[in-house]
Write a protein that holds these residues in place. Structure first.
Motif, mmCIF file in Angstrom:
data_model
loop_
_atom_site.group_PDB
_atom_site.id
_atom_site.type_symbol
_atom_site.label_atom_id
_atom_site.label_comp_id
_atom_site.label_asym_id
_atom_site.label_seq_id
_atom_site.Cartn_x
_atom_site.Cartn_y
_atom_site.Cartn_z
ATOM 1 N N LEU A 685 -10.764 -30.436 28.460
ATOM 2 C CA LEU A 685 -9.645 -29.828 27.735
ATOM 3 C C LEU A 685 -9.956 -28.377 27.385
ATOM 4 O O LEU A 685 -9.099 -27.498 27.490
ATOM 5 N N THR A 686 -11.202 -28.122 26.979
ATOM 6 C CA THR A 686 -11.603 -26.746 26.658
ATOM 7 C C THR A 686 -11.729 -25.916 27.924
ATOM 8 O O THR A 686 -11.411 -24.720 27.922
ATOM 9 N N HIS A 687 -12.189 -26.528 29.003
ATOM 10 C CA HIS A 687 -12.277 -25.802 30.281
ATOM 11 C C HIS A 687 -10.896 -25.278 30.695
ATOM 12 O O HIS A 687 -10.796 -24.233 31.353
ATOM 13 N N GLN A 688 -9.830 -25.991 30.319
ATOM 14 C CA GLN A 688 -8.486 -25.535 30.686
ATOM 15 C C GLN A 688 -8.146 -24.225 29.968
ATOM 16 O O GLN A 688 -7.450 -23.376 30.530
ATOM 17 N N TYR A 689 -8.608 -24.076 28.726
ATOM 18 C CA TYR A 689 -8.403 -22.808 28.022
ATOM 19 C C TYR A 689 -9.168 -21.684 28.731
ATOM 20 O O TYR A 689 -8.664 -20.565 28.864
#
Length: 705
Positions: A685-689
């Motif tokens: 989920l953070t990688h998407q940011y």
């Protein structure tokens, strides 16, 4: 568009149709409108029963540029795995157009037809035009940014069942957004403005705020400069917006040159003057900022922002008396909150978890705020509820207190404002004095020199309060009443560096509502006179008098907390409070600019249970210290918590990720994220940011190098 979060379901009460309630509420909308409403009708699968169920949820950030785009969103809901006993028979998407003040609606029959239309404030059904869809699309993007959560969870918890998506995820979508903004820019004032703005205008409205918010969040400064350069050729006032983007892009030389040219062309444009004053003050040149800020007040005396800027400059110059007088002159406006759904309580609520957001460490589903678990004195603290102009004024007051201390603030207050006891003595000792008076506004503006506003005439002196617009009624309770003590013990001793041994309770002053007929003290006979005699003093506005009492209560409770904590440490005992109480204490310390104590409270809160508000405070504190691994760890957990509550997009969290990548590089940040001992689906989920920053070629990414 790939929909990845689970879908919340709020079941409609049979007695109330949420669509009809939304229609009835249209005429009461004053801002950008509430989040989009998606109403679905379900019926059992494979049964002869025709009983239908109405359910709904809210959405922000969906592409609302056409009926097909909204119908596509409804189609993504058809195959949701949460409910295998029912199928969706129809869906209605409602999206508010704040320009034309109509609700755009798309009705989808499954399987079947798609119908689009709009409903006005009277409930009449109208044909939806291309212009309507352009306006609706722009409003949708602005709502996604304006109504997004800042990471603390306050906005997420405020309205139940809202899915939040990022409306701009690529440079192609950015161009579409900026093209729409350019076409409708000169109608932006119709959308309203932030609560600190008295009258929306060309450069101060929700459209310009949204554009600046987007540019700051994504770092797309070149796109912003290009847009405002084109708009500036049509109206020179837009120079202030262009200068703000230049400053944000670290192009200070270009910004200063631009402001110089702009002020030559528009010498009394308060937005340009305010931009100049803010820059000079930030650079430590309050001497240059002072005359500019005074001119800004002359240009826009009814705006809060110009007076607040002048007060900031006086604080920077350590002219505390003039800072208080200027603050006392600020026009205060009733806070206008963002539009929210005005719907009846749902009959039932289903808030399913998406598998990729499951993480025991961030689970706070069982943590419902309980007022009974909070000490009454903490629950009564009023400062945390201030919004708009009152919030900004309170920040200014706390900044003065931080620099000079509470007792010195009270001393200066008694020097510049009429206190109740001396007013009574003055009335008893002599006849009423006659003659005209100079009000606090004029005094604060003049200081020791009379400003010459660029050759446009002197400031006019006044015998009344005409320069100060009326304050809203009911801004605070009477300040003459006593404050309930937090403890039966004696007044606590301060263990802080900026408080004297005890927190003195402020004595009552003579308060006044602006515009009321009240006795005015005479002005000083010469500029060198100090405020030591009754006739030199000013009357204190009631709202400001109330802020002093609220600040006193904040300081008193803070002192009690620190004293008790020190005593418990000496006795080697655990100092225990509930998670809600630690959150309140953390906010209290932040309001008083006590970063260390705030971080301590946030950590204590997280030791009791997970709290996004506390974790956001820790993340900000770690960021200021440069502790990147801890900051990234907090960011990962906040992103996951937001997704758990259906929020794929938080501008503040995206900005934090962009700043981290800018400082440390994308490769290093991705490595820190991957090295965290959390489940991979949470890290993704953070990688998407991070991937979003790469899509925008942010500084620090491979594309941005």
């Amino acid at each position: 568009m790939v929909v990845q979060t689970a879908v919340p379901e709020l079941y409609e009460d049979d007695a109330h149709s949420v669509v009809e309630v939304r229609t009835d509420s249209l005429q009461g909308l004053r801002e950008l409108g509430p989040p989009d409403l998606v109403h679905l009708v379900k019926q059992p699968i494979g049964k002869s029963s025709h009983k239908q169920i109405g359910l709904y949820h809210h959405v922000t950030g969906i592409d609302a540029s056409s009926s097909a785009a909204l119908a596509a969103y409804i189609n993504t809901l058809v195959y949701q795995p949460n409910d295998r006993q029912h199928k969706i028979a129809s869906g209605l998407y409602c999206c508010y157009n704040a320009f034309s003040r109509v609700d755009m609606r798309v009705q989808v029959q499954i399987p079947g037809t798609v119908e689009s239309y709009c409903v006005d404030e009277r409930g009449s059904k109208l044909e939806a035009t291309e212009e309507h869809w352009l306006e609706t699309y722009l409003c949708s993007v602005l709502r996604a940014y304006s109504y997004a959560d800042n990471g603390s969870g306050d906005t997420v918890k405020r309205i139940i069942g809202v899915r939040r998506f990022n409306p701009v995820t690529s440079t192609e979508q950015e161009q579409k957004f900026l093209d729409a903004a350019e076409k409708l820019f000169f109608s932006g004032w119709q959308l309203g403005s932030d609560p600190e703005i008295q009258v929306p205008n060309l450069v101060s409205n929700h459209l310009t705020s949204g554009l600046l918010h987007y540019i700051k969040t994504t770092g797309r400064f070149a796109s912003g400069i290009n847009l405002f350069e084109k708009l500036r050729s049509r109206d020179p006032e837009i120079a202030s917006l262009l200068a703000k983007v230049y400053f944000a892009a670290d192009e200070e030389v270009k910004a200063v040159q631009l402001l110089h040219e702009a002020v030559e062309e528009l010498p009394m444009d308060y937005s340009i003057l305010d931009c100049q004053a803010e820059f000079c003050n930030r650079k430590g040149r309050s001497d240059l900022a002072l005359e500019i800020a005074k001119r800004g007040v002359v240009a826009a005396p009814s705006e809060f922002g110009t007076w607040a800027r002048l007060a900031e400059v006086y604080v920077a110059q350590e002219q505390w008396d003039l800072a208080l007088l200027t603050l006392n002159s600020c026009p205060m406006f009733t806070y206008q909150d963002k539009d929210a759904p005005r719907l009846p309580e749902p009959a039932r609520v289903s808030l399913p978890l998406d598998p990729q957001t499951m993480c025991d460490e961030i689970d706070d589903a069982s943590a419902t705020p309980d007022a009974e678990n909070v000490h009454p004195t903490l629950r009564r603290l009023a400062a945390g509820n201030y919004k708009g102009t009152f919030h900004k004024a309170y920040i200014l007051l706390t900044e003065i207190t931080k620099k000079i201390g509470w007792d010195q603030l009270l001393k200066i207050r008694s020097q510049v404002f009429v206190m109740e006891e001396e007013y009574r003595n003055e009335k008893q000792q002599g006849p009423e004095r006659g003659g005209g008076s100079r009000n606090a506004s004029t005094t604060a503006l003049r200081g020791t020199d009379t400003p010459q506003p660029n050759g446009h005439g002197d400031i006019q002196e006044d015998n009344g309060d005409d320069q100060v617009p009326p304050s809203p009624s009911g801004t605070g309770a009477s300040t003459n009443g006593s404050i309930t003590e937090a403890s039966s013990s004696s007044e606590p001793r301060a263990s802080t560096t900026y408080l004297d041994p005890s927190v003195s309770k402020p004595t009552s002053s003579i308060t006044v509502r602006s515009g009321a007929e009240t006795p005015q003290p005479l002005p000083p006979t010469n500029e060198d006179d100090s405020y030591t005699q009754f006739r030199h003093k000013r009357l204190c506005e009631r709202w400001l008098d109330n802020l002093f009492m609220v600040l006193y209560e904040d300081l008193r409770i803070f002192t009690i907390w620190r004293t008790e904590a020190a005593q418990y440490r000496q006795q080697q005992l655990a100092y225990k409070k509930t998670a809600e109480e630690w959150e309140i204490l953390g906010e209290l310390a932040e309001r008083l600019h006590r970063g260390g104590e705030a971080e301590e409270a946030w950590h204590q809160c997280l030791g009791v249970r997970f709290s996004p508000k506390a974790l956001r405070g820790v993340m900000a504190s770690l960021g200021r210290k440069g502790e990147r691994r801890g900051e990234v760890g907090a960011l990962i957990r906040l992103v996951a918590w937001q997704w758990r509550w259906y929020s794929e997009f938080s501008p503040e969290l995206l900005l934090t990720m962009r700043k981290l990548i800018e400082e440390e590089g994308a490769v290093k940040i991705r490595s820190i994220v991957q090295a965290t001992s959390l489940p991979q689906h949470v890290l993704d989920l953070t990688h998407q940011y991070a991937a979003l920053c790469a899509a925008f070629s942010s500084s620090g990414t491979e594309e941005g190098r």
